[in-house]
Write a protein that holds these residues in place. Structure first.
Motif, PDB file in Angstrom:
ATOM      1  N   ALA A  13      22.878  17.114  16.144  1.00  9.21           N
ATOM      2  CA  ALA A  13      21.701  16.657  17.021  1.00  9.21           C
ATOM      3  C   ALA A  13      20.445  17.098  17.110  1.00  9.21           C
ATOM      4  N   ILE A  14      20.387  18.964  16.968  1.00  9.47           N
ATOM      5  CA  ILE A  14      19.463  19.282  17.390  1.00  9.47           C
ATOM      6  C   ILE A  14      18.507  19.218  16.115  1.00  9.47           C
ATOM      7  N   ALA A  15      19.276  19.386  14.853  1.00 13.16           N
ATOM      8  CA  ALA A  15      18.256  19.101  13.240  1.00 13.16           C
ATOM      9  C   ALA A  15      17.801  17.910  13.065  1.00 13.16           C
ATOM     10  N   ARG A  16      18.536  16.926  13.879  1.00 12.39           N
ATOM     11  CA  ARG A  16      17.751  15.125  13.761  1.00 12.39           C
ATOM     12  C   ARG A  16      16.730  14.943  14.687  1.00 12.39           C
ATOM     13  N   ARG A  17      17.131  15.492  15.866  1.00 13.52           N
ATOM     14  CA  ARG A  17      16.244  15.404  16.881  1.00 13.52           C
ATOM     15  C   ARG A  17      14.974  16.419  16.723  1.00 13.52           C
ATOM     16  N   ARG A  18      15.300  17.679  16.204  1.00 11.42           N
ATOM     17  CA  ARG A  18      13.678  18.297  16.582  1.00 11.42           C
ATOM     18  C   ARG A  18      13.830  19.234  15.195  1.00 11.42           C
ATOM     19  N   THR A  19      14.627  19.698  14.760  1.00  8.82           N
ATOM     20  CA  THR A  19      14.052  20.110  13.647  1.00  8.82           C
ATOM     21  C   THR A  19      13.399  19.857  12.330  1.00  8.82           C
ATOM     22  N   LEU A  20      13.872  19.026  11.781  1.00 10.32           N
ATOM     23  CA  LEU A  20      13.637  18.076  10.270  1.00 10.32           C
ATOM     24  C   LEU A  20      12.226  17.656  11.047  1.00 10.32           C
ATOM     25  N   PRO A  21      12.591  16.985  11.859  1.00  7.17           N
ATOM     26  CA  PRO A  21      10.874  16.037  12.363  1.00  7.17           C
ATOM     27  C   PRO A  21       9.824  17.558  12.719  1.00  7.17           C
ATOM     28  N   PHE A 252      11.415  26.639  29.366  1.00  7.59           N
ATOM     29  CA  PHE A 252      11.633  26.896  28.041  1.00  7.59           C
ATOM     30  C   PHE A 252      12.424  25.280  26.757  1.00  7.59           C
ATOM     31  N   THR A 253      11.827  24.314  27.193  1.00  9.42           N
ATOM     32  CA  THR A 253      12.116  23.339  26.622  1.00  9.42           C
ATOM     33  C   THR A 253      10.937  22.367  26.668  1.00  9.42           C
ATOM     34  N   PRO A 254       9.438  22.542  26.822  1.00 14.33           N
ATOM     35  CA  PRO A 254       8.453  21.806  27.518  1.00 14.33           C
ATOM     36  C   PRO A 254       8.246  20.562  26.228  1.00 14.33           C
ATOM     37  N   PRO A 255       8.401  19.834  26.005  1.00 10.80           N
ATOM     38  CA  PRO A 255       7.621  18.842  25.420  1.00 10.80           C
ATOM     39  C   PRO A 255       7.050  19.003  25.155  1.00 10.80           C
ATOM     40  N   ALA A 256       6.434  18.236  23.443  1.00 10.38           N
ATOM     41  CA  ALA A 256       5.196  19.045  22.633  1.00 10.38           C
ATOM     42  C   ALA A 256       3.833  18.688  23.005  1.00 10.38           C
ATOM     43  N   GLN A 257       4.209  17.381  23.764  1.00  5.36           N
ATOM     44  CA  GLN A 257       2.968  17.299  24.366  1.00  5.36           C
ATOM     45  C   GLN A 257       2.615  17.949  26.420  1.00  5.36           C
ATOM     46  N   HIS A 258       3.445  19.053  26.465  1.00  2.80           N
ATOM     47  CA  HIS A 258       3.816  19.349  27.677  1.00  2.80           C
ATOM     48  C   HIS A 258       2.229  19.684  27.487  1.00  2.80           C
ATOM     49  N   GLN A 259       1.657  19.675  29.069  1.00  2.00           N
ATOM     50  CA  GLN A 259       0.656  21.003  29.176  1.00  2.00           C
ATOM     51  C   GLN A 259       1.167  21.548  30.241  1.00  2.00           C
ATOM     52  N   PRO A 277      -1.228  21.790  25.379  1.00  2.00           N
ATOM     53  CA  PRO A 277       0.069  21.615  24.669  1.00  2.00           C
ATOM     54  C   PRO A 277       0.597  22.465  23.209  1.00  2.00           C
ATOM     55  N   SER A 278       1.681  22.042  23.527  1.00  2.00           N
ATOM     56  CA  SER A 278       2.280  23.429  21.534  1.00  2.00           C
ATOM     57  C   SER A 278       3.429  22.696  21.734  1.00  2.00           C
ATOM     58  N   HIS A 279       3.529  22.560  19.798  1.00  2.00           N
ATOM     59  CA  HIS A 279       4.747  22.008  19.825  1.00  2.00           C
ATOM     60  C   HIS A 279       5.074  23.365  18.871  1.00  2.00           C
ATOM     61  N   GLN A 280       6.400  23.734  20.052  1.00  2.00           N
ATOM     62  CA  GLN A 280       7.193  25.639  19.361  1.00  2.00           C
ATOM     63  C   GLN A 280       8.188  24.904  19.052  1.00  2.00           C
ATOM     64  N   PHE A 281       8.572  23.339  18.708  1.00  8.49           N
ATOM     65  CA  PHE A 281       9.361  23.654  17.095  1.00  8.49           C
ATOM     66  C   PHE A 281       8.616  23.537  15.787  1.00  8.49           C
ATOM     67  N   VAL A 282       8.171  22.748  16.201  1.00  2.94           N
ATOM     68  CA  VAL A 282       7.017  23.818  14.305  1.00  2.94           C
ATOM     69  C   VAL A 282       6.502  24.480  14.719  1.00  2.94           C
ATOM     70  N   SER A 283       6.055  25.402  15.745  1.00  2.00           N
ATOM     71  CA  SER A 283       5.366  26.930  15.509  1.00  2.00           C
ATOM     72  C   SER A 283       6.026  27.376  15.049  1.00  2.00           C
ATOM     73  N   SER A 284       7.791  26.812  15.288  1.00  5.97           N
ATOM     74  CA  SER A 284       9.199  28.365  15.009  1.00  5.97           C
ATOM     75  C   SER A 284       9.294  27.812  13.469  1.00  5.97           C
ATOM     76  N   VAL A 285       9.082  27.199  13.019  1.00  5.50           N
ATOM     77  CA  VAL A 285       9.682  26.204  11.429  1.00  5.50           C
ATOM     78  C   VAL A 285       8.490  27.021  10.768  1.00  5.50           C
ATOM     79  N   SER A 286       7.246  26.923  10.777  1.00  6.78           N
ATOM     80  CA  SER A 286       6.129  27.198   9.894  1.00  6.78           C
ATOM     81  C   SER A 286       5.859  29.052  10.681  1.00  6.78           C
ATOM     82  N   ALA A 287       6.819  29.482  11.577  1.00  8.62           N
ATOM     83  CA  ALA A 287       6.628  31.469  11.237  1.00  8.62           C
ATOM     84  C   ALA A 287       7.378  31.267  10.785  1.00  8.62           C
TER      85      ALA A 287
END
Ligand SMILES: NC(=O)c1ccc[n+]([C@@H]2O[C@H](COP(=O)([O-])OP(=O)(O)OC[C@H]3O[C@@H](n4cnc5c(N)ncnc54)[C@H](OP(=O)(O)O)[C@@H]3O)[C@@H](O)[C@H]2O)c1
Length: 352
Positions: A13-21, A252-259, A277-287
């Motif tokens: 579920a986490i791969a589908r909802r967050r990490t792969l997007p 811990f879990t701010p949505p990407a658009q959350h300020q 706002p910051s998309h922490q999943f994008v930052s994590s995979v990018s890092a």
């Protein structure tokens, strides 16, 4: 830099909802294949993300895959991370890296020996809000720090969820408790000891469904941490100093658009600092992709932090006073009174 070719182990579920997007938004990464125990599921997942479908063993044997994302149930992280590292792949593994400190140490030593990147995927660590908090603390904005409180709780999960299965590494401590513990390490430093803990245990399942931990830092700051699967949604922390306190919701879990809003309270004054706002999943995979390409000498800090967290988890588990859960409310279909009091958790789960 050329894109890192990522293989995905488990169509979770986490791969589908967050990490792969998120990975799809990172040019430094290409999702080269997804692997499932079920060929049909792998095909569906692969079609959704425009990639190849395979099985676990073939994915690890594929020389074209440089790095692996592991989001299997927690009890399987150790085996598959070890196999991925043995196959020469860099690994981004979902939190927590393993269920105990000996297994975590074995993996971090293996990654260090092989000079491969191994990261435990706590996405919140990549949100700039926490660096801003640290900056304020370092600038003495709160005076002398006395107490850190943090909570991460979610409503009951659906029946059959991996978090209710002891043999898969379920339980609230390993699933949600690790967030406040990891935040304490981030903000108070590695020199933390556990002064006391409680775990509420669902005896029919053999997993803990809630808990508390009291920690003390080397500098004498107390940390009071709460977590569980029996609560309305809460994801926040606060620092209480001698001259002011600071709190942040959705920590811990701010949505990407959350300020994120940092609220600072003093005796006669309150101030709110609203952050971008910051998309922490994008930052994590990018890092992670950058770490793979830079090959910075196997990232000692990430490995040390994984070991420090695993030791704290073990210490909480060892010291906890166990309390039986009196209202087993896991994963029921709504049925009369209990169903209304403990509704299914979809809206909040979607934020995780
Ligand atoms: N970083 C975060 O924000 C975050 C959020 C949620 C979860 N997580 C972590 O991610 C991991 C997975 O969580 P999830 O909610 O995504 O779980 P999930 O949807 O249940 O997915 C787990 C996947 O593991 C594979 N699997 C292999 N053996 C299994 C077994 N015996 N039983 C069940 N599944 C098995 C399955 O994939 P195939 O059927 O395709 O093989 C399954 O889809 C956990 O470690 C969790 O702590 C992290």
């Amino acid at each position: 830099m050329s894109a890192v070719r990522l293989g995905v182990l488990g169509c979770s579920a986490i791969a589908r909802r967050r990490t792969l997007p998120a990975a799809a938004l990172v040019p430094e990464l290409t999702t080269a294949a997804v692997a499932s125990r079920s060929p049909e599921k792998a095909r569906r997942f692969a079609a959704e993300f425009g990639t190849a479908a395979t099985d676990y063993d073939s994915l690890l044997a594929d020389p074209g895959i440089e790095a692996v994302y592991i989001s299997l149930p927690t009890a399987l992280h150790h085996e598959w991370t070890r196999r991925a590292l043995d196959a020469g792949k860099h690994v981004l593994c979902e939190k927590p890296l393993t269920e105990d400190s000996a297994k975590t140490r074995e993996l971090t030593e293996l990654a260090a020996d092989k000079e491969l990147v191994l990261r435990e995927n706590f996405a919140f660590l990549h949100h700039p809000a926490h660096s801003r908090v640290r900056e304020l603390v370092d600038q003495n904005r709160l005076g002398l720090l006395r107490t850190f409180t943090a909570a991460f709780g979610i409503p009951p999960l659906t029946a059959g969820d991996i978090r209710y299965a002891a043999e898969l590494g379920g339980g609230a401590l390993l699933d949600v408790g690790v967030y406040p513990l990891r935040a304490a390490l981030l903000l108070l430093g590695p020199d933390l000891s556990v002064a006391g803990a409680t775990l509420r245990v669902d005896e029919s399942l053999g997993v803990d469904v809630a808990g508390h931990a009291l920690l003390v830092s080397g500098g004498g700051v107390f940390a009071n941490l709460e977590f569980g699967f029996q609560h309305c949604y809460r994801s926040r922390y606060a620092l209480w100093g001698s001259s002011a306190s600071l709190s942040m919701d959705r920590a811990f879990t701010p949505p990407a658009q959350h300020q994120p809003v940092l609220r600072i309270d003093e005796q006669d004054h309150a101030e709110e600092i609203t952050l971008a706002p910051s998309h922490q999943f994008v930052s994590s995979v990018s890092a992670f992709a950058h770490a793979v390409r830079l090959r910075s000498p196997y990232e000692r800090d990430w490995l040390d932090d994984a070991n420090a967290l695993a030791a704290l988890v073990e210490s909480v588990r060892d010291q906890a006073v166990l309390v039986p859960a009196k209202d087993p409310n896991r994963g029921r279909e709504p049925d009369g009174d209990r169903g209304e009091r403990f509704p299914r958790a979809e809206p909040d789960r979607a934020l995780r």
